[in-house]
Design an enzyme around this catalytic site. Structure first.
Site, PDB file in Angstrom:
ATOM      1  N   SER A 137       1.935   3.719  19.338  1.00  0.00           N
ATOM      2  CA  SER A 137       2.770   4.160  20.773  1.00  0.00           C
ATOM      3  C   SER A 137       2.311   5.575  20.389  1.00  0.00           C
ATOM      4  O   SER A 137       2.389   5.622  22.210  1.00  0.00           O
ATOM      5  CB  SER A 137       3.354   4.142  20.867  1.00  0.00           C
ATOM      6  OG  SER A 137       4.372   4.081  19.483  1.00  0.00           O
ATOM      7  N   GLU A 202      -2.669  -4.924  12.860  1.00  0.00           N
ATOM      8  CA  GLU A 202      -4.082  -5.618  13.590  1.00  0.00           C
ATOM      9  C   GLU A 202      -5.204  -5.158  13.208  1.00  0.00           C
ATOM     10  O   GLU A 202      -6.114  -5.948  13.799  1.00  0.00           O
ATOM     11  CB  GLU A 202      -3.717  -4.706  14.863  1.00  0.00           C
ATOM     12  CG  GLU A 202      -2.307  -5.231  15.936  1.00  0.00           C
ATOM     13  CD  GLU A 202      -2.291  -4.190  16.657  1.00  0.00           C
ATOM     14  OE1 GLU A 202      -0.488  -4.028  17.575  1.00  0.00           O
ATOM     15  OE2 GLU A 202      -2.295  -3.011  17.254  1.00  0.00           O
TER      16      GLU A 202
END
Length: 266
Positions: A137, A202
């Site tokens: 982020s 991920e």
């Protein structure tokens, strides 16, 4: 292309996938793992089944392994809903052979059976993405958001959390679907990325699919050196990458678009 996907998992040869259709005619395909991956990526693939104008449709699994069934409306008009049950071979009477071929060459496969939802079969409507973007982020504002927007504006289908996640979504499930249904993976590596839980989850998925040949991994370095990337992962440092230190986000986006539209051989 949108399609309904049934993961049969690992089943024995002779097992039958019994698909019930409600609505319009549809393409019903039985594929092994390799050809299902090609189907999702828009590549040439082989399958059992074809155009089904009536219901139900029975497709026999030719050999033991991991198999998938898809229902789509490619080249057709209308809408369709579907259900499936998996019938073990020992519970079946003999079925006629089903040959592989193009949709227009295959007859409808019609048998009168009782509809029943198959326990344990994972059913979901799948969307295939051109690219999955993995990031942390901290890098959204400077790199990731403008990159994702540029790729989408160029006409690509982009899995990016701000585009895909909605309130109440299961984060792991949405990420797993995005990873599994994306042809290319972009990972934005930065100091903030290293050691983070979800980004590394991920990345593990992206690397696994890249090693198996199911996906192409495209690394982007942001404010990191080659030595820092090597200390984190020597295999990642070995891949051709683009760095925000030498290229603008717009230049990187343009190159990603070019690679996706003109994928490397092999």
């Amino acid at each position: 292309m949108r399609f309904t996907h049934y993961r049969l998992g690992r089943v024995a040869g002779g097992t039958v996938a019994d698909v019930t259709l409600r609505g319009s005619a549809a393409n019903v395909r039985l594929m092994d793992q390799s050809h299902f991956s090609n189907y999702k990526a828009g590549r040439q693939h082989r399958y059992f089944g074809g155009l089904a104008k009536r219901s139900p449709v029975r497709l026999r699994v030719p050999r033991s392994g991991t198999w998938h069934v898809t229902v789509d409306m490619q080249g057709l008009r209308g809408t369709v809903r579907s259900d499936i049950r998996v019938i073990p071979s020992e519970a079946l009477k003999p079925l006629p052979a089903i040959n592989e071929g193009s949709l227009r060459d295959l007859p409808s496969l019609v048998h009168n059976v009782t509809q029943e939802q198959a326990p344990g079969v994972d059913v979901e409507t799948e969307r295939v993405f051109d690219v999955f973007i993995s990031h942390t982020s901290e890098d959204k504002v400077e790199v990731v958001r403008p990159l994702a927007t540029a790729l989408r504006d160029a006409g690509l289908s982009v899995w990016y959390d701000e585009f895909e996640l909605r309130m109440g979504d299961s984060l792991r499930r949405k990420i797993d679907r995005g990873l599994a249904n994306s042809r290319f993976g972009v990972v934005v590596l930065s100091r903030a990325f290293f050691g983070r839980g979800w980004p590394e989850y991920e990345l593990d998925g992206l690397v696994t699919r890249a090693v198996s040949g199911e996906q192409v991994l495209l690394p982007i370095w942001h404010n990191v050196t080659k030595r820092e990337v090597m200390d984190y992962s020597s295999s990642l440092a070995d891949r051709v990458a683009r760095s925000t230190a030498t290229h603008t986000v717009e230049e990187i986006a343009a190159e990603v678009v070019d690679v996706i539209r003109n994928p490397p051989d092999g």
